[in-house]
Motif scaffolding. Structure first.
Motif: not given
Length: 194
Positions: A135-158
Motif C-alpha cells: 500500500q505504502i509504495t502505491d502513489p495514490e494510497y500513500s498520498t491519500t494516507a498523507f492527506l488523511k493525516g493532513l486533514r486531522q491537523v487543525d488549521g493546516w490551511q493557514d
C-alpha cells in the motif's frame, strides 16, 4: 429541386454550397486589428500563486531536475489530492514533503540504508500504521494516507508548509520541508489542470 433554388435556400440558412459539398455556417473573418496597444494574455488555467504559497517561501529554496518517473509521481500526488477534494495548497504540501522524504522517488526497502522500515514517496512506515508495504509504495494510497493525516491537523490551511508537513510526518528534521515549497508550487501550477 433545381440547383438555383437549392443554392438560394442554403444561402438563406447560412450554409455554403461548394462543389456539391455542404460546409458549415459561413464564418465572418475579421480584418486584422490595427490597434497598436499591447494585448495582455491571461492564462486562467493555472492556480493562483497566492493559493499555492500563501505565506511566501521560508528560507533558501532547493531544486532538483526531475526525470519522467519523478514527474509522474508528482502528477499522481496531484491527482490523488484532487480526488480527495482538497485544494492546490494540499498538493503543494504533499509534493514538498515527498521531495524532502524521497526526492519524489517511490522507494522500496533500501537494506542498511533504510530508515527503519520507511517506504514509498513519503517514507511512511508499516510499523507506524501507515499501511502494508504494498500500500505504502502505491502513489495514490500513500498520498491519500498523507492527506488523511493532513486533514486531522487543525488549521493546516493557514500554517506555514513546514509546520503542516511536520505535524503529519513527525520528522527528525522538521524544518527541511520548507526548502521544497517553490518547486512543489511550480509543479502544482504546471500540472494541476493538465
Amino acid at each position: 429541386m433545381n440547383t438555383i433554388f437549392r443554392k438560394s435556400m442554403l444561402s438563406v440558412a447560412g450554409l455554403a454550397f461548394a462543389g456539391g459539398v455542404f460546409a458549415g455556417p459561413i464564418a465572418h473573418v475579421a480584418a486584422p486589428s490595427t490597434d497598436p496597444r499591447p494585448v495582455a494574455v491571461v492564462q486562467a488555467d493555472k492556480p493562483d500563486t497566492s493559493k499555492l504559497i500563501p505565506h511566501g517561501t521560508q528560507g533558501e529554496q532547493s531544486h532538483i531536475d526531475l526525470n519522467d518517473e519523478q514527474t509522474d509521481n508528482a502528477k499522481a500526488i496531484i491527482a490523488a489530492t484532487k480526488k480527495a477534494g482538497l485544494p492546490e495548497r494540499a498538493a503543494v504540501i504533499s509534493i514538498a514533503t515527498s521531495l524532502q522524504e524521497s526526492k519524489l522517488e517511490n522507494l522500496g526497502h533500501l537494506g542498511d540504508m533504510n530508515d527503519h522500515d520507511s517506504l514509498g514517496l513519503f517514507q511512511q512506515r508499516p510499523s507506524s500504521g501507515w499501511g502494508t508495504p504494498e500500500q505504502i509504495t502505491d502513489p495514490e494510497y500513500s498520498t491519500t494516507a498523507f492527506l488523511k493525516g493532513l486533514r486531522q491537523v487543525d488549521g493546516w490551511q493557514d500554517m506555514p508548509l513546514t509546520d503542516a508537513a511536520q505535524t503529519v510526518q513527525v520528522s527528525a528534521y522538521p524544518d527541511a520541508y520548507a526548502q521544497w515549497e517553490q518547486q512543489a508550487a511550480d509543479l502544482v501550477g504546471q500540472y494541476w489542470n493538465s
